[in-house]
Every structure is written in C-alpha cells, then in structure tokens.
Enzyme design. Structure first.
Site, short mmCIF file in Angstrom:
data_model
loop_
_atom_site.label_atom_id
_atom_site.label_comp_id
_atom_site.label_asym_id
_atom_site.label_seq_id
_atom_site.Cartn_x
_atom_site.Cartn_y
_atom_site.Cartn_z
CG HIS A 125 -1.62 -1.16 1.10
ND1 HIS A 125 -1.46 -2.36 2.09
CD2 HIS A 125 -2.71 -1.55 0.56
CE1 HIS A 125 -2.25 -2.95 1.98
NE2 HIS A 125 -3.12 -2.78 0.90
CD GLU B 250 13.32 -6.26 21.93
OE1 GLU B 250 14.38 -6.59 21.31
OE2 GLU B 250 13.22 -4.97 21.86
CE1 TYR C 198 1.52 -15.49 24.02
CE2 TYR C 198 -0.01 -13.54 24.38
CZ TYR C 198 0.55 -14.56 24.72
OH TYR C 198 0.06 -15.16 25.96
N PRO D 149 4.76 -14.23 15.78
CG PRO D 149 3.21 -14.35 13.73
CD PRO D 149 3.76 -13.55 14.93
CD GLU D 150 10.37 -18.20 14.97
OE1 GLU D 150 11.24 -17.93 14.08
OE2 GLU D 150 10.24 -17.68 16.31
#
Lengths: 604, 445
Positions: free
Chosen positions: A272, A293, A297, A299-300
């Site tokens: 965008h 940090e 949560y 994800p990888e």
C-alpha cells in the site's frame, strides 16, 4: 462506546452500490437483524425514490436521496455513513457529513484521496470524536450485529469464516484482502472474531491501530487482539506504548508484513501507499522485534501466524477466559430469487382479512368504528391515520364538490354519453376525462401558485404582478356571479370549518389578503371554491407536519385533483342514472346552435 | 502513488508560475532553463538572451543532491563567475557523455559508501548570482506525523546541513491551522540569526513559501539556499516532491510536470511501463516491478496486502535471489485487464530457461477476495495460458494456485481444467489451505 456497532446500528450508504448493499442485507437476513443495516442511500444523480433489494426471499425498498443532508434528516437514527464516493468527491462528502453532527462512524472506501485533504478530513473527525474507518479500506464488521459493505465477501464465505456471530478475537489490519483472510484463519484456528476493522492502505487514515485496539480493550466480547501491521510508519509503536503503560492488558498477537522490503532499495513500493519505510524503526523487522520484546505474541513468520493464533486461543480457553460459543440459528438466503414486478405499499389481501394500510377493513368500515370515508382516504392515499378534523375536512371537500348542475362540461358529457346508450362506467369516464386544467383543475393551480407566492414571501401586489408576467389568471380567484357582498356559501362553509377546527390556516390568511386586493379592483374576483379547497388542503398538510417538499410533491402528482375526481364522480353518476331513469333518446345538437363557416378546400 | 520527486527545474517553474500570488512583495527573475545537451542550450540562448549575456552556472537536474561535492556544479572556468555559454554547453556535453559516478553521502569532503553509476541526461543552467554568505537562507517544509513542519534558518547551503540542530528553527502546524495562525507563529519565530533589518522580509517570504507548500500540494519543498537581497529573491537550489494523488485538481497549477526515475535506478522496463499505463486507465489496480528478470520464481498475486506476504514468504523460504518480480492485481479488474497482466508476466518468464535447468515457478496467489469475482479474473489468466502454453512448456513452468472469494470454486475448477487440457503442470488450492502455504509446497520440492 465499547463496541463499534450493535444489532440496531443503521447506516446511510453514499452511492448506490447495489452489490455491496445487497451483501449487507443478505448478512442482516442471515443473522436475523430486526431492521436492515442500510437505512437510506444517497444517489446524487438518480431521480428514483427508492431501490429494491432482496431481504431473504422477499424484497424491501430502501429510500434514495440526492444529498446526505436529506438522507440524514429523514433517517435521524442512522449514525454510520458508508462513503463510497470516488477519490475526487470522498473528501467533500465526508466534510459535509461531519458538519451534520449525526454520524458517529464514517467509513471511506476511496483510495488515493489527496493527502492534504485526507489529513484535514481525519483531523476534523478526530476533533469531533467521530471514528473514521479508511480511506482506502473495505471496512469492518461486528459479527452478529453489523457488517460494512463487502467485508467478508459472499455470504457463503461469511458463514465459513464464522463472521455471522461474535467470536472472541479483536482484529485490526491495514489490508482489506488480508482482513478477510485472517477472519478465515481465525475461524479455523480459534473461534472467530468479535470485532474487526481494516484501517485502510493509504498513508493517512482516520482511525489507526491504537484507536481500534483501545476500543476493543473496553469491549467485553473481545478476549484477545490480533494486529496485522505493515512496513512503514510508526503506528505499531503506539500499541507497544499502550501495552507498556497498561492501557492495553488483553493478549495481543501481532505481525508486520513487508519483511522483504529490507532487501531492496526504497524504489520498490511493496503493497500500500502507506507501506514504505523511511527509517530503520519503520521496517517490518524492527517493528516485529520491538513488539515481541514488549510481550506481544509475534510469530516466526506470516506462514507461522495460524499456529500462534491457535496457541493463544487454546491458552485463553484453558484459563477459562474464553468459553464455548453457542452457534446461533441462522436464516438461509435462498439461492434463487426473483425480483417483483409490482410493488404495493397501501393495502394487503394476503392475510385473513384484507387491510387498508395495516388496518383490517372491518376496523374502518362500519358506523360503530366511527370512521368515515375521509379516514379511508387518509389510509389509502396517504398511508396515515389523519386526525378527525382532517378527515372531516376531506369529507367536507368531497361533499362540496359532488355536483354543480348539468350544464358544466363534465356533467354535460356524461349526460350526452348516457343518452347514446352507453353504460354507467362508459358515461362516467367521458365526464371524468373532462377534468383538467380548465375544469376542476383550479384546485391544483390555486394550491401551487398561492403556496409559491407564500413560500417566496411575495406581497399580494408582488404576487399579482408575478401572475401577470406569467400570463396566467390567478387560479382560484373569480366567480361568474358571486362577490364579497353575495358570497358563495360553500366557500363560507369551508372557511368557517377551517377557522374553527384547523390548528392554523397560514396560507388561507395569506390568500385572503390577496383576495382583498383583487376584489378592490373588481367585485367578483373573490376566492372561489376551487381556490379555497386547494389552499386549505395545503394548510391541512402543513398542520399535519408534512414538509414543504412533501406538500409540493402532493401538488405536482395531482393529489388535489383526486379529491375533485372522487367527489364529482358522485354527481356524474347521479346525472347518468337520471338519464337512464328518464330513458332520454339519443341527443343531437340543433343546427341553429352551430355557426357554420365552411369554405371549399383549396387544391394545392 | 502518493509522493513523487520532481526536477528542480519543474519546482522552480511551479513557484514562478504562482509567484505573484504567494510572494507579491518580492521579485524573482525565473532565469532558468533545462537542457539535455550543449546544442539544446545554444538553441535556447536564442530566446533567452541572458544565456549569452550573463555568467552561468550549470548542474545536473536528476533528483540527487550533493552535486557540489561530486564536482558536478559548473560555476567557474578560470575563476568563479566566468562561465560562458560555450563553456557551459561543452561542459554539459562532456558530462552527458558516458556514465558518471555519484556519491550520496560524504564525511566532510570525502565520499562514503558506494557510488551509483548512471548517465546524466538533464541539466539546469542559470545565471551566476554574486552574493554574500549572509544573504543565503534556508527554508523547507514537509509533513511529519500529523503536522506540517516548516524549517527555517538564517544560514543556507552546506552550513545548515552540517549544523542542523543548532541552526534550524522548526515550526509545526496542524493541518487545520488557519492562515492567520500560521502567519502569527512565523512572525514570532523568525530565526534569531536573521539580521534585524531583514526579519520582516524573511517572515513575509516564509509565510508565502508555506502557503505555496500547502496550497500547491507539495509533499516536500526545500530551497537551500535562497538568496534574499532586499525584495529580490534568487532560488539557488531546490528539492521538491508532489503529492501526485492531488494531480486531478492541480493539473492547471502544476502544468506539465515530469516524475523521473531517480539517478542510478534502472529505468522502467517497457513491460512495467505498459502495466503502469494500464493501471492508470482502470479503477482496479495493476502493479508490476521486475526485480530479476532471469530469476526462477514469478508471482501473480491478487491484493496489495497478499502480494506482500507472498513476497515475504518467498524471501523466508528461498531468499530473494530466486524472486523475479513483485506485483499485484486487485480491485476487481476485468477479464481483459487480467489477461493483459497475465500475458505480460508469462511473456517475461518464458524468455529464458532457468540457468540451472530447474523448472520455473509461477505463484498465482491471493487471499479470500471481498468482492473480486475469482472466476472472472481467472478467465483472463486462462486466456493468457492458451496464448503462452507452448512457451511455458518449453521453458518448464510449474504453477501453484491458491485463492478464495466470490465464485472461487468455479475459478479454481476452470483453471485446473484449462491447465490439464493445455498440458501445463498445476496444483490448485482454496481457502482451506493457508494463504502462503503454496510457497512452502513449491519450494520444499
């Protein structure tokens, strides 16, 4: 407001985008909303008054208006504006709407609104505490309550993605396409979403991630939140701040897309307009790292996001924060639907007993109901129950115009036809066909011109001058023999009735001042019976609370003439039956009453 | 899309066009020409007499700064202020002949980092303006966060860049600030170093500058330096970006303005230009950037967001060396538009075989569409397959499809049938498969 929309939320849809509106109504029907989520449509270039849409297998009509102002005035309960104007006009539509102070939420779909205009529009909304979703968005949804336009796509996908009832995730994305995808992912790996917003892809959007997440924090239906950000901008850091300061306490799952951008120069625009990193901390990587940090949560990778959702959901379920959702019963939108050719909004003969505007016939017909023909007219012509003073007036009018002797052209025609051996209906229509601008039409004309003069604050003198310029004799003024000294008692009767029973008679009062001027010029230039009826009808509608526009519409559509038509039909039928009774022979007009002046046709 | 850099010449032309509106108390001679070679400059001298009469300055106008440090500003032949028309013309021809190295960052006068090499194609030529250092000033404006920020300094040129924090006054204005509020704040905040006698003029100029920045829809506007001698202004060096989304309402104000590719960036390929032109003509969105034309993995992804996650996922699984392009189509393109887009990609990817003899991979991906009719857009892709099936087979292409949304079942069925009929290698997945999982499938093999 903890929840963006409820099951009662209604929107005004700017632009007659039929597919999107139909999808909203299909959604409404599916989740069994009581009222459709679209209350009105603004269609600036359409002359239609409504648009038909399916509601389940049936059809409903949604009113069209030319401006947002009109739509908002007619639908004061609608506090959401879905602005589907193009990038050229979306700004002015939004600014007009903001000036009205009616809308709590405005969604803007256009992509590429000039940045300065977008900023001004967003700031004005913020100052007025209005939530702007977009620009450049597909919208948002509160499952089980209200869905904006195309969000969620087709109804099949909506049910598959569990967008038909509230789950427990609060979803915020930039992208509209991925919003839909994430709804699906969340439905597969968790129990669906409680509320979701795609904030829009342009650089400057109204409500940003944090605005939406803070609202969801307050919404008890939201148990955890999912944020899908993008490379570019610093909005994600505001979320991190809110978590650190304790403003957000619910679990947040987040991912920033655009990790690839680090491999390329700024010349490649990924995604965008808003997605372009101007500094290291605006990269997707930096934001993903900072969010992880801060206890979010993360994800990888995007490919790993489903697992993360499952993990958080299972955890909250194990803790008892999320409980099993009871699946609601749904309506099923029929696959095949046929649009109706005719519409009826006044009566219905499908039930046990036929109704007039919702009232069973028996409840208005017999004398013990206390209802008169005026009541029936008010129900069938105006779809309203008028008060007694008004229905009595209607009846008075009809009685007053029922007949005016055999010599007037309509009655004469009816009599001639009856004498030619034709039936009652045939004879009646020849009489009725005479009604028009010269016969009976003065009622319409009087209402129209006197109202025009009054609306424009013309003095009687100015009005006379105006009519002279138009080259039209003033309709409703003048009588063959009657004068102020020798008044028409029908007129006196109507006026007396109005004076006694109408709450007020402003137009009649005005007309009397005009009459004072005309009669000073010539004795018989009095307000006649046609004029009095037309003018008092306007006063009646004003007193009943109709807007000037609605009254103008009555006049334009010939409603006033209709009173004359019904009343005079009684007289015509009388004359026709009279002829039948007398068994009068075929009528032939005498030669000596015709001036013959026929020359032999020239040969050309 | 959004903010685009324009040439210095165009920036000056736009300001000159509206000069009297924004700077009624000042004069600006607008003596500037843009040329591509020496003979064009000599030709321009016929209309612009000053080119033959005044000492000149010449420099490239190619969207990069630090031209002085790169030795690309001609202002002296033997001594400063003696550059003739002939000298300028021959210098331009010399600099335009062959690629030039340009450094973008310097430590003092020592270049740092890698230079870029490209041709110099556009030059501006202006009169040499003798002036003292005290007459040079700095001004710029841009948007930071939600506000517009005006930067003012009594010192222009290198001085300001090297001492930014001490020398620059920053004034932030909300978008809703009125002209009166702006004028008041500027008047009250003229940098202290501006000579007392020049303060009023400086404020007037800054007010006009900021008004022009706002009203003419600049996204960035910088004059560094401008020279103020009483009421006479010279714009020595300018940098500007326009918000091109405002183009539809600014066509009169901006005139014929060019958005050049930055120096050292490869010029757009004909295919990219063709897609750009098609994009401009439709309400839908068509975007294409060719990253590595010989690479193995090509993507044809629907949707701005989805296209990014596919690119991310490819980079995660395979790195970027194998990624040939970035692009997206969205917003409900017609069958014809999709066919054109697909053909452009198929044409590019079937020009050469993979150097290592592997199959090429075509990712036809997309999230679950909100309103785009999947079957309709896939019809366009199928039509492109029909045109390119032979070439695809020759080069060896493995196709992975993943899509959802309105009419997706039909779309997936159609594309599978067509590929089978044409003898193309294809795998097809719907919304039950995670959106980017086809990347894993394609690359794990």
């Amino acid at each position: 407001m903890a929840q963006l929309f409820t099951r009662d939320t209604q929107a005004i849809f700017w632009n007659n985008n039929k597919t999107a509106i139909q999808r909203m109504l299909d959604y409404d029907y599916t989740i069994k909303r009581e009222k459709p989520s679209v209350a009105a449509i603004v269609a600036p270039t359409s002359n239609n008054k409504f648009e038909k849409f399916f509601y389940g297998a049936d059809e409903i009509m949604i009113p069209l208006y030319k401006t947002t102002e009109e739509a908002a005035a007619a639908q004061p309960q609608a506090d959401v504006l879905l602005n589907f104007a193009s990038f050229r006009t979306a700004y002015s539509v939004t600014m007009d709407a903001l000036a009205m102070d009616q809308f709590k939420t405005i969604m803007i779909t256009a992509e590429g609104i000039p940045e300065r205009l977008a900023r001004k529009m967003n700031q004005t909304a913020r100052d007025k505490n209005v939530t702007v979703i977009g620009p450049a968005t597909v919208g948002g949804i509160v499952p089980g309550a209200f869905k904006i336009a195309n969000v969620g796509g087709t109804i099949e996908n909506i049910v598959n993605s569990k967008l038909h009832r509230a789950g427990s995730c609060g979803l915020v994305t930039r992208s509209g396409g991925l919003f839909n995808e994430l709804s699906n992912i969340i439905s597969i790996n968790a129990d669906g979403i409680a509320e979701g917003v795609a904030i829009g892809g342009d650089r400057f959007v109204g409500s940003v991630f944090i605005d939406n997440l803070l609202r969801m924090e307050e919404n008890p239906n939201v148990k955890y939140m999912l944020l899908l950000g993008e490379v570019g901008g610093i909005e994600e850091y505001k979320v991190i701040e809110a978590i650190k300061s304790g403003k957000i306490t619910k679990p947040v799952i987040a991912w920033c897309i655009g990790t690839i951008a680090k491999h390329y120069d700024s010349g490649v625009q990924f995604g965008h307009a808003g997605a372009s990193a101007n500094a290291d901390r605006e990269t997707a990587e930096a934001k993903n790292k900072a969010m992880a940090e801060a206890g979010i949560y993360v994800p990888e990778s995007f490919n790993d996001l489903p697992n993360k959702i499952k993990e958080v959901y299972e955890k909250l379920k194990a803790e008892g924060t999320i409980t099993e959702i009871e699946e609601p019963e749904l309506n099923t939108v029929p696959k095949v639907r046929r649009s109706k050719n005719f519409i009826c909004t006044i009566s219905d003969d499908r039930g046990d007993e036929a109704t007039y505007a919702g009232h069973p016939i028996s409840s208005v017909a017999t004398p013990d109901t206390g209802k008169s023909i005026g009541d029936v007219v008010s129900l069938l012509w105006f779809k309203k129950e008028y008060p007694k003073w008004a229905t009595d007036f209607i009846e008075t009018v009809m009685k007053t115009v029922a007949d005016h002797g055999p010599a007037v052209s309509g009655a004469h025609n009816a009599k001639v036809t009856a004498r030619a051996g034709k039936s009652v209906v045939e004879s009646l229509v020849t009489g009725l066909l005479t009604i028009g601008p010269r016969f009976g039409g003065a009622i319409d004309g009087a209402a129209q011109y006197f109202k025009y003069a009054d609306d424009n604050d013309m003095s009687p003198k100015e009005f006379l001058g105006y009519m002279k310029k138009q080259g039209v004799p003033i309709p409703g003024i003048g009588h063959r023999i009657k004068s102020l000294k020798n008044p028409d008692l029908r007129v006196t009767g109507l006026m007396d009735y109005a004076k006694e029973h109408f709450p007020s008679t402003p137009l009649l009062d005005y007309a009397r001042t005009v009459e004072a001027l005309t009669t000073s010029k010539k004795e018989n230039l009095i307000l006649n019976v046609d004029g009095t009826i037309g003018i008092l009808m306007v006063d009646m509608w004003r007193a009943l609370g109709y807007s000037e526009e609605e009254i103008d519409e009555f006049i334009e559509s010939g409603t006033l003439n209709a009173f004359f038509i019904v009343g005079r039909s009684i007289g015509f039928i009388g004359h026709i039956l009279d002829e039948k009774r007398l068994a009068m022979p075929m009528y032939r007009h005498p030669f000596d009453d015709i001036l013959y002046d026929v020359e032999k046709a020239e040969k050309l | 899309m959004a903010q685009k850099a324009i040439r210095e010449f165009d920036a000056k032309t736009i300001l000159a066009k509206h000069w009297d509106k924004y700077f009624p108390d000042f004069t600006y001679a607008y003596e500037t020409v843009m040329v591509q070679n020496g003979s064009e400059l000599r030709e321009k001298a016929k209309e612009n007499k000053w080119l033959g009469e005044k000492a000149l300055v010449a420099k490239p106008d190619m969207l990069f700064g630090k031209r002085g440090k790169n030795g690309l500003v001609l202002f002296k032949d033997q001594k400063p202020g003696d550059v003739s028309l002939d000298k300028a013309a021959s210098w331009i021809d010399e600099k335009a002949d062959g690629k030039q190295k340009v450094y973008f960052s310097f430590d003092g006068d020592t270049p740092t980092g890698e230079p870029k090499e490209d041709y110099l194609t556009h030059f501006v030529v202006e009169p040499f303006t003798p002036h003292s250092q005290e007459e040079e000033y700095y001004i710029s404006a841009t948007c930071v966060g939600d506000d517009d920020v005006l930067y003012l300094s009594a010192e222009g040129g290198m001085e300001v860049e090297e001492g930014w924090d001490e020398k620059v006054t920053e004034l932030a204005f909300p978008i809703t600030a009125t002209e009166e509020e702006i004028a008041e704040k500027i008047k009250a905040n003229v940098p202290g170093d501006v000579a007392a006698g020049d303060k009023e003029n400086f404020a007037k100029f800054a007010i006009g500058f900021f008004k022009a920045y706002r009203e003419l829809n600049f996204a960035y506007l910088e004059i560094n330096p401008f020279v103020m001698q009483g009421n006479k202004i010279e714009l020595l060096d300018m940098v500007a970006k326009l918000d091109d989304t405002a183009g539809f309402m600014m066509s009169e104000e901006w005139g014929d303005v060019d958005y050049p590719t930055a120096f050292g960036m490869e010029n757009k390929s004909p295919e990219e230009i063709a897609v750009e032109e098609a994009d401009a003509k439709t309400g839908a969105s068509l975007k294409l950037t060719v990253l590595k034309p010989d690479a193995r993995i090509w993507t044809m992804v629907a949707g701005g967001g989805a296209s990014v996650v596919y690119a991310d996922t490819i980079a995660d699984f395979a790195g970027i060396d194998d990624l040939a392009n970035y692009g997206e189509y969205s917003g409900g393109p017609t069958t014809g538009e999709t066919k054109f887009y697909a053909e452009t990609l198929l044409d590019l990817m079937t020009r050469k075989k993979d150097a290592q003899g592997r199959d090429k991979i075509l990712i036809i991906g997309g999230a679950i569409a909100n309103f785009t009719d999947v079957a309709k857009t896939f019809t366009g892709i199928i039509q492109a397959f029909e045109e390119y099936a032979d070439k695809m087979k020759e080069v060896g292409v493995k196709i992975y499809v993943r899509r959802g949304g309105p009419n997706y079942e039909k779309g997936l069925k159609d594309i599978k049938e067509a590929a089978d009929r044409l003898g193309l290698d294809i795998e097809v997945y719907g919304p039950e498969t995670h959106v980017t999982d086809i990347v894993r499938m394609a690359l794990e093999k």
